[in-house]
Design an enzyme around this catalytic site. Structure first.
Site, PDB file in Angstrom:
ATOM      1  N   ASP A   6       0.857  -1.183   0.000  1.00 28.36           N
ATOM      2  CA  ASP A   6       0.000   0.000   0.000  1.00 28.36           C
ATOM      3  C   ASP A   6       0.894   1.234   0.000  1.00 28.36           C
ATOM      4  OD1 ASP A   6      -1.978   1.918   0.357  1.00 28.36           O
ATOM      5  OD2 ASP A   6      -2.123   1.573   2.520  1.00 28.36           O
ATOM      6  N   GLY A 108      -9.331   6.283  -5.657  1.00 26.47           N
ATOM      7  CA  GLY A 108      -8.024   5.795  -5.235  1.00 26.47           C
ATOM      8  C   GLY A 108      -8.016   4.297  -5.000  1.00 26.47           C
ATOM      9  N   ASP A 110      -6.411   2.626  -2.825  1.00 26.05           N
ATOM     10  CA  ASP A 110      -6.524   2.303  -1.404  1.00 26.05           C
ATOM     11  C   ASP A 110      -7.976   2.345  -0.947  1.00 26.05           C
ATOM     12  OD1 ASP A 110      -6.531   5.059  -1.882  1.00 26.05           O
ATOM     13  OD2 ASP A 110      -5.632   5.548   0.053  1.00 26.05           O
TER      14      ASP A 110
END
Length: 256
Positions: A6, A108, A110
């Site tokens: 990440d 995004g 994430d």
């Protein structure tokens, strides 16, 4: 072994999943723009050695990144040192979500990973609050539709801006104050930052539930600063510090 990486604005978090699909250990390094793919390889190789594992035993990698330049270096590292082509979270990847965003590519990676993990762990509908450099809110309905979200300045950014723009206000650390009403400038700033951010979080979640008619949505907090705010929030029900890594593992498995 499998790596879930990440790449965020402030830190790069790497989770290592063992042959039993368990999160064995986690590495965290600061996000910097001056490291090469070779340097990242040496860092990870060193971390693996400290854990008594072999970096070369990694057979799969998935990457979520909000920093494209660093993502390209990690992809190069995987190809050169692991001889693996990493799975990059983005368009064309199976996630189980239906993205209801004007331009789905803007969401995004994430945030997608967070949504996938939240559904897998708590079911839908749900709202994910990611408290980090920015504080983001993701809204997922009962049909697993990603309806959209909210992006707000993070607490650290807000505090830094206050100190930079007001010459008499010092820089402060993010911490829970002893009381709401401060007796010094520093204490007052700590209170304003802490309780102001909690009020923003709770207020936004409440408005999302009302506007989207998601009164029964579970609210999950994650992110580097989630531990600081989750307990005091009236809306946050669950704290999942490694939600993004879990989501990356779910997405990786969906695409095998």
């Amino acid at each position: 072994m499998m790596l879930a990486i990440d790449i965020g604005n402030s830190s790069i978090v790497t989770g290592v999943y063992d042959e039993n699909d368990q999160l064995a250990f986690i590495f965290r390094i600061a996000t910097t723009h001056d490291k090469t793919s070779d340097e990242y390889a040496m860092l990870l190789h060193s971390f693996f050695e400290q854990k008594g594992c072999r970096f070369n035993d990694v057979t799969g990698v998935i990457i979520a990144s909000v920093v494209p330049t660093i993502m390209h270096r990690f992809r190069r590292m995987c190809q050169d040192y692991l001889h693996v082509t990493p799975l990059i979270v983005g368009p064309g990847i199976r996630t189980g979500l239906s993205i209801h965003y004007q331009d789905p590519k803007e969401v995004g990676a994430d945030r997608i990973a967070n949504a996938v993990a939240a559904i897998a762990r708590y079911g839908a509908p749900c709202i994910v609050v990611d408290i980090g450099t920015a504080t983001t809110f993701c809204c997922i309905d009962a049909k697993h539709r990603y309806r959209g979200g909210v992006i707000a300045p993070g607490a650290a950014i807000s505090t830094a801006a206050l100190s930079n723009k007001a010459s008499k206000l010092p820089k402060i650390e993010l911490t829970k104050p002893a009381s709401v009403v401060g007796k010094t400038t520093v204490a007052s700033m700590e209170s304003g930052t802490f309780y102001g951010h909690i009020a923003m979080i709770d207020g936004v979640v409440e408005r999302i539930k009302e506007e989207q008619r998601l009164d029964d949505a579970k609210v999950i907090a994650t992110g580097g600063l989630a531990y600081l705010y989750a307990e005091e929030s009236k809306q946050i029900q669950h704290l999942e510090q490694e939600l993004t890594l879990s989501g990356l593992k779910y997405i990786y498995d969906k695409n095998q």
